[in-house]
Every structure is written in C-alpha cells, then in structure tokens.
Scaffold this active site. Structure first.
Site, PDB file in Angstrom:
ATOM      1  N   ASP A  20      77.884  59.203  18.727  1.00 27.37           N
ATOM      2  CA  ASP A  20      78.093  57.748  18.630  1.00 27.37           C
ATOM      3  C   ASP A  20      77.897  57.285  17.187  1.00 27.37           C
ATOM      4  O   ASP A  20      77.207  56.302  16.921  1.00 27.37           O
ATOM      5  CB  ASP A  20      77.127  57.012  19.565  1.00 27.37           C
ATOM      6  CG  ASP A  20      77.521  55.553  19.780  1.00 27.37           C
ATOM      7  OD1 ASP A  20      78.658  55.189  19.436  1.00 27.37           O
ATOM      8  OD2 ASP A  20      76.680  54.787  20.285  1.00 27.37           O
ATOM      9  N   GLY A  78      69.609  47.286  25.468  1.00 26.32           N
ATOM     10  CA  GLY A  78      68.231  46.863  25.263  1.00 26.32           C
ATOM     11  C   GLY A  78      68.048  46.093  23.977  1.00 26.32           C
ATOM     12  O   GLY A  78      69.009  45.568  23.403  1.00 26.32           O
ATOM     13  N   LYS A  92      62.664  50.461  20.152  1.00 27.79           N
ATOM     14  CA  LYS A  92      63.862  50.187  20.950  1.00 27.79           C
ATOM     15  C   LYS A  92      63.433  50.158  22.415  1.00 27.79           C
ATOM     16  O   LYS A  92      62.906  51.149  22.934  1.00 27.79           O
ATOM     17  CB  LYS A  92      64.919  51.264  20.716  1.00 27.79           C
ATOM     18  CG  LYS A  92      66.240  50.997  21.441  1.00 27.79           C
ATOM     19  CD  LYS A  92      67.210  52.163  21.257  1.00 27.79           C
ATOM     20  CE  LYS A  92      67.730  52.240  19.846  1.00 27.79           C
ATOM     21  NZ  LYS A  92      68.734  51.183  19.552  1.00 27.79           N
ATOM     22  N   LEU A 122      64.277  42.154  16.430  1.00 23.18           N
ATOM     23  CA  LEU A 122      65.233  42.353  15.344  1.00 23.18           C
ATOM     24  C   LEU A 122      66.669  42.246  15.813  1.00 23.18           C
ATOM     25  O   LEU A 122      67.564  41.944  15.022  1.00 23.18           O
ATOM     26  CB  LEU A 122      65.001  43.723  14.696  1.00 23.18           C
ATOM     27  CG  LEU A 122      63.606  43.965  14.119  1.00 23.18           C
ATOM     28  CD1 LEU A 122      63.498  45.388  13.578  1.00 23.18           C
ATOM     29  CD2 LEU A 122      63.287  42.955  13.028  1.00 23.18           C
ATOM     30  N   GLY A 123      66.907  42.537  17.090  1.00 28.32           N
ATOM     31  CA  GLY A 123      68.270  42.481  17.593  1.00 28.32           C
ATOM     32  C   GLY A 123      68.321  42.890  19.047  1.00 28.32           C
ATOM     33  O   GLY A 123      67.329  43.323  19.641  1.00 28.32           O
ATOM     34  N   ALA A 124      69.496  42.744  19.638  1.00 26.62           N
ATOM     35  CA  ALA A 124      69.701  43.106  21.039  1.00 26.62           C
ATOM     36  C   ALA A 124      71.098  43.669  21.198  1.00 26.62           C
ATOM     37  O   ALA A 124      72.029  43.280  20.488  1.00 26.62           O
ATOM     38  CB  ALA A 124      69.511  41.898  21.950  1.00 26.62           C
ATOM     39  N   GLN A 174      73.759  46.155  24.232  1.00 22.28           N
ATOM     40  CA  GLN A 174      74.104  46.282  25.640  1.00 22.28           C
ATOM     41  C   GLN A 174      73.081  47.090  26.426  1.00 22.28           C
ATOM     42  O   GLN A 174      72.998  46.974  27.649  1.00 22.28           O
ATOM     43  CB  GLN A 174      75.478  46.927  25.768  1.00 22.28           C
ATOM     44  CG  GLN A 174      75.612  48.264  25.060  1.00 22.28           C
ATOM     45  CD  GLN A 174      77.065  48.692  24.921  1.00 22.28           C
ATOM     46  OE1 GLN A 174      77.956  47.944  25.265  1.00 22.28           O
ATOM     47  NE2 GLN A 174      77.285  49.893  24.419  1.00 22.28           N
ATOM     48  N   VAL A 221      65.755  45.712  20.065  1.00 22.15           N
ATOM     49  CA  VAL A 221      65.042  46.405  18.994  1.00 22.15           C
ATOM     50  C   VAL A 221      64.018  45.438  18.414  1.00 22.15           C
ATOM     51  O   VAL A 221      64.345  44.294  18.082  1.00 22.15           O
ATOM     52  CB  VAL A 221      65.996  46.893  17.889  1.00 22.15           C
ATOM     53  CG1 VAL A 221      65.201  47.599  16.792  1.00 22.15           C
ATOM     54  CG2 VAL A 221      67.055  47.824  18.461  1.00 22.15           C
TER      55      VAL A 221
END
Length: 505
Positions: A359, A252, A268, A246-248, A250, A254
């Site tokens: 965060d 790791g 994740k 699904l995405g990346a 800094q 997902v």
C-alpha cells in the site's frame, strides 16, 4: 525540537567527544508513578563494587539519552560509562563514571568506545557521498563544517567532506605504503586525529579550514522503547496517554501520545473488526524486526481489547500527502527529488528483506524535521479484512496506486510496489495531486491495459518522468529494483566529484 547546538570536536589528546544532533527533542521524564510501569523483568546484573570498574571497558555518550523507565540510565553527550554487560543485545547495562556510580540500561547505538575513532563527532563511518552532501548542506551546518567517512571505493581509505561557500567538496584521504595518511603528499599523518588537527589550523590545499564537526539532523532510533520490547511488546493501554488527534481514515484514527509519561509516540487506533488480532500479531512480529532510518519504527501494540493500538515513532509534520499540499511543502525540485530518494531507500531495505509493502502511497509516508521522510504502514494492507476494505473504498485495493497484476490477479510482489512507487513520484512532483485526474477506477484499469501511462506533469523534468515510466512497465520483471531507483534519484543531480589538491597545486 531542540535548538541547534555545537561542541568542541576531538583534539587527539584523549578528550571525550561524540556526535552532535540538532534534534534533541525528547519529553523530560514526568510522574512515572501515576502511569503503570512495564512488567518487571529479572533483576539487572549483580552489583559490582566500583573498585573493580577498571575491568570494564569505558564508553562515551554520543548523544543525550533521557531514561524512559526506572531501569534506564540517563546520560549526556560526552558522559563516560563503564559497560558492565552486553548480554541484552541492543541494550547494555552500564555504570556512570561521573554521577555517583548510577547504573541502568542504555541503548548501545548511543555510545562509542572511549578514545576510539567512532567516538569522534566528525567521524561518520560508512555513509555515502550523497548522504554526506545532504547532511552538510543542512542550514544549521556552517561553511567549514566537515566530516570524515569510510571510502566507498577503497577499503581502508577515507573521504573528507567539507562545506565550502557554494558546494560540498570531497577529498580522498589515502595511505602510503608505511600506513601514513595524506590528502596532499606534502603533508602526511600517522592517524586521522593528526590530519584533522592540521587542517583546523591551515587550509594547505583544502577549500577552507576544518572548523566545525558536521551536526546531524536526528538521533538514531533505539531498538524499541525499552530493552524488554524485543520480547514483550504488548503493552497496557494505561501506559499510553492520548494527547491530540492528528487525523482519521477509513480504518481508524492517528493520535499523538505519551508513553510511560516520558516518550512521545504516534498511536494508530483501529476500528473494531478491521482485522484479525491473530493475523495482525503475526504480521506485526515481522514488522517489528524491520529497522531502517527510512522506515517508521513499530514500538508496541495493544491488542487485548478493541480498538487495537499500534504504537510507533512520531513524525512532526504528518503524512507526505498533506505536507506536499500545505504551506510547509513548497519545495524546490532538489528537495522533491531528495524526498523520492529517501522513500526509495526505505523501500530498498524492504526489498532486501523480501518484504512487500502492498500500500505504498504518499499518504503512507511521514515527514519529520529537516525534511526527513519515512515509509509507514508497511504490511498492514495484508491483514486488513478485504470485505471491510471493499465496503469503504468500493474496491479491494486503492486502484490508482496498484499495479495491474495486483489489482486484477492479486499478485503482490516487490515489483508491484515499484509500480506504486511510480505513482508516488507523480504525487511528489505534482505536490500531492490525485493521480489519473478525472478518471474512475474502472477507467484507469482499462486504460492501463491499453498501454496508457500518465503524461509528464507540468514543470517535471523529463528524466524524472522517465523514471516513472520505468516503474510502470507492463512486465513486472522489467521494472527497476528499488536499489536502482535509489541510486538514480540520489545521483539525479550529478555534483562535482572528488577535488584533488595535488592536481590543483
């Protein structure tokens, strides 16, 4: 997700009814034998002959549930079950009343006592007026859809919320001294079922007849993936099948994944060396106990070998940041404010639990069906190796989202989260624009110390910008609580209050 569906609501004659959802998407059970099952726990409670079932309370399914392990019991909304044992807390051992006495564990929040008020699909209990309005205003709820909820102001009384042509109308359901219930004094009822049946047939002062129980956008979360998850939530990687990246970022990647061949999850994967396994497990044990409808639920972890897997619930549309920047994120101001209110609701819960996110940003908020938003990655920033963070970002923290006292002195509190929330509001109202445009991180810190605050963006209501400025007050103690922020955003558009038929007719 599943298609919109409806069912007949309770008619007071003992017919089993239960809550409805339109989010019925759960992958059907498949080839469990090919995937390693969780370690077996002690055998379920002793078998009880069906002839003795009369001793056990009968419950009714409020939602469909598909078994995730061999120990679970599948059931449909409206199915009746005997509850044999409640010793496992959030997961109860039950026997089906209708399917040849099959037995297994069920999530306790998916059922209600048979013939009880909680079993009625139109009864939502303790929800706020603004929540009722949001639910009824969903496109899949038609004019005449309704729900009954506990009164927010008078214990023991109720409120009736009905979807009219142009808005949601609210009516007080009050009690006389003899305990009977009424909306208008000319019509009184002994129980809520009688009241509902009456207004199904005639309006009698309401805006319209009560036609359809309110459909809900999603099922409630279960307490973990399975009953053992409360104690044993370290799982084997062989139980997880990674389906689609699904995405990346800094730290790791997902992935969309499948657990145990039955349940969709998000995974994740953390790059080796990102954090100490021991510190992560300590923090994750706290994170796993945090449960709220506006928080992403942590299901399980895989820490025996790198990369570490963090297994959570899956949200269809990914991060709020990408959602706002994409075609799906073209939202009206009312929807943008609702997104902000949902985030404030999740953060208000963390505030009550004395837990700090550290965060908070649009990239760490996830979006699901029907505009549902949930806060993710709470607590992870505390266990990220600071040297790795600095090597990737050039700073220990994402400066443009971080309160000055946290960025300069490492003083993270719930009030520093409030500052970050103000930046999230900026991201929301600008459809994902990067904050402090054209400024470097050092410039941002310097300007903030000189009392600079981002100006009101184009097409942003002044009232919304005022909330941002409250979040960015220099003195942390002067910043609002998330409870206050949630209230301010939920009441941002003051709709008409209660409509009293006695005053109209």
């Amino acid at each position: 997700m599943g298609s919109c569906c409806s069912s007949q609501d309770g008619d007071g004659n003992g017919k089993a009814t239960a809550g409805s959802t339109v989010d019925s998407h759960e992958l059907s059970q498949s080839v469990k034998g090919k995937i390693k099952q969780p370690e077996p726990k002690p055998k379920p409670p002793p078998q009880v002959p069906p002839a003795q079932d009369v001793k056990y309370p009968i419950y009714v399914g409020k939602y469909d549930y598909d078994s995730r392990t061999d120990d679970d019991l599948s059931f449909k909304k409206g199915d009746l079950m005997y509850i044999i044992s409640t010793d496992e807390g959030d997961w109860w051992f039950a026997r089906s009343k209708d399917t040849a006495g099959k037995e297994g564990y069920i999530p306790s929040n998916y059922v209600a006592e048979y013939k009880s008020l909680d079993a009625e699909e139109w009864f939502l209990g303790k929800i706020k007026r603004v929540e009722a309005e949001k639910m009824l205003n969903q496109s899949f709820n038609q004019v005449g859809s309704f729900l009954i909820r506990d009164s927010e102001t008078t214990p023991g009384d109720f409120s009736l919320s009905v979807k009219d042509q142009d808005r949601v109308r609210h009516y007080r359901v009050r009690r006389l001294e003899d305990g009977s219930l009424f909306v208008t004094r000319r019509s009184t009822f002994q129980i809520l079922h009688e009241l509902v049946d009456h207004y199904k047939i005639e309006t009698d002062g309401l805006c319209c007849k009560l036609l359809y129980p309110c459909l809900q956008a999603e099922k409630p979360q279960t307490a973990g993936l399975l009953r053992q998850a409360n104690e044993e939530w370290e799982i084997e990687k062989t139980q997880i099948k990674l389906l689609r990246r699904l995405g990346a970022g800094q730290f790791g990647e997902v992935w969309e994944g499948l657990w145990n061949g039955t349940t969709s999850v998000a995974v994740k994967t953390l790059k080796p060396g990102t954090m100490s396994v021991e510190e992560f497990l300590q923090e994750a044990s706290i994170m796993k106990r945090l449960r709220h409808p506006k928080l992403i639920q942590l299901y399980a972890v895989c820490t025996k070998e790198e990369p570490i897997y963090i297994v959570t619930e899956l949200m269809k549309y990914g991060s709020l940041l990408e959602y706002l920047r994409g075609e799906d994120g073209v939202l009206k101001i009312e929807q943008l404010v609702d997104v902000a209110a949902q985030v404030a609701s999740g953060m208000s819960y963390l505030e009550q639990q004395n837990y700090i996110h550290r965060d908070l940003a649009a990239r760490n908020i996830l979006v699901g069906e029907h505009g549902i938003c949930k806060v993710a990655d709470f607590g992870l920033a505390r266990v990220i190796d600071e040297e790795i963070y600095e090597a990737h970002t050039g700073a220990k923290f994402p400066i443009k989202w971080t309160a000055p006292e946290a960025a300069m002195y490492n003083r993270f509190t719930i009030k520093s989260d409030v500052w970050s929330f103000g930046v999230v509001l900026y991201e929301i109202i600008t459809y994902g624009r990067f904050p402090y445009p054209g400024m470097t991180n050092p410039e941002v810190l310097e300007k903030i110390q000189q009392n600079y605050r981002m100006p009101c963006p184009a097409n942003c209501p002044k009232q919304f910008h005022d909330i941002m400025l409250d979040c960015w007050r220099e003195d942390p103690a002067s910043r609002p609580t998330f409870e206050t922020l949630q209230w301010q955003l939920e009441e941002f558009f003051n709709s008409e209050g209660y409509r009293d038929p006695d005053a109209i007719h």
